[in-house]
Write an enzyme that holds these catalytic residues in place. Sequence first.
Site, mmCIF file in Angstrom:
data_model
loop_
_atom_site.group_PDB
_atom_site.id
_atom_site.type_symbol
_atom_site.label_atom_id
_atom_site.label_comp_id
_atom_site.label_asym_id
_atom_site.label_seq_id
_atom_site.Cartn_x
_atom_site.Cartn_y
_atom_site.Cartn_z
ATOM 1 N N PHE A 10 7.013 81.040 -59.533
ATOM 2 C CA PHE A 10 7.225 79.305 -59.004
ATOM 3 C C PHE A 10 8.845 80.238 -58.321
ATOM 4 O O PHE A 10 9.330 80.272 -58.512
ATOM 5 C CB PHE A 10 7.592 78.885 -60.779
ATOM 6 N N ASP A 11 8.451 79.258 -57.350
ATOM 7 C CA ASP A 11 10.064 78.943 -56.475
ATOM 8 C C ASP A 11 10.629 78.188 -56.768
ATOM 9 O O ASP A 11 10.124 77.651 -58.416
ATOM 10 C CB ASP A 11 8.846 78.425 -55.360
#
Length: 235
Positions: A10-11
């Site tokens: 995940f960013d």
Amino acid sequence: MTRPFSAILFDLDGTISDSAPGILESLTHTFRTVGVPVPDHATLMSFVGPPILDTFRVAMGMDEAMADRTLAVYREHYLSHGALDSAMFPGIDVVLRTLHEAGLPISTATSKPETPATYILDHYGLVGDIDVITGASDDEVRSSKADVVEEALRRLDARGFDVTRPVLVGDRLHDVEGAAAHGVPVVFAEWGYGSPAEAEGTIAQAATPLDLLPILLPESAATSGDAATSASRLP
């Protein structure tokens, strides 16, 4: 049912955290402090997500010494004032918890240095559902998204997790390009800061965080209504 992905990256900015207000305020303070004209709002928004040192060097045209000085001012102000001027996108906690409880390994893959990234995630109570927090190194030696993705996969692998079928969730072009450098597909977070054109080359687009669940964990589709109900109760 064979799950489509064995590990999820995940960013952070624009994907987990609506962090633009704190970043923009810190950038504005920084540019004024170092005597650089403050760009317009649209330009400042384009700085949210990509490695900040690259922004100073490339977008702002600073030489190495000026970029390093500007980075020092930005870091001090952001850690003391801007980091918590943010909010988690509604439903992202439900997504992280659901994936974690389903046994899918999760790492962040953020261009934000790990110290503020950990600070933010801990503040919002999300660290328990994330197996590894990976970001830019605090000295910015590791800052490109490709390098961060590589490190996230390395750390997950070292923990014994299956990284044969990873996927990254992100909202900007540099997420797409950084993941592609390692053959990692991307699910585009449409709720983030990227333009629709930045979704080119992604395998799927999600309009809201909860729309990630049927993509990342197909067996959750039957209970997505429960997740949506839980999310609607969030403050």
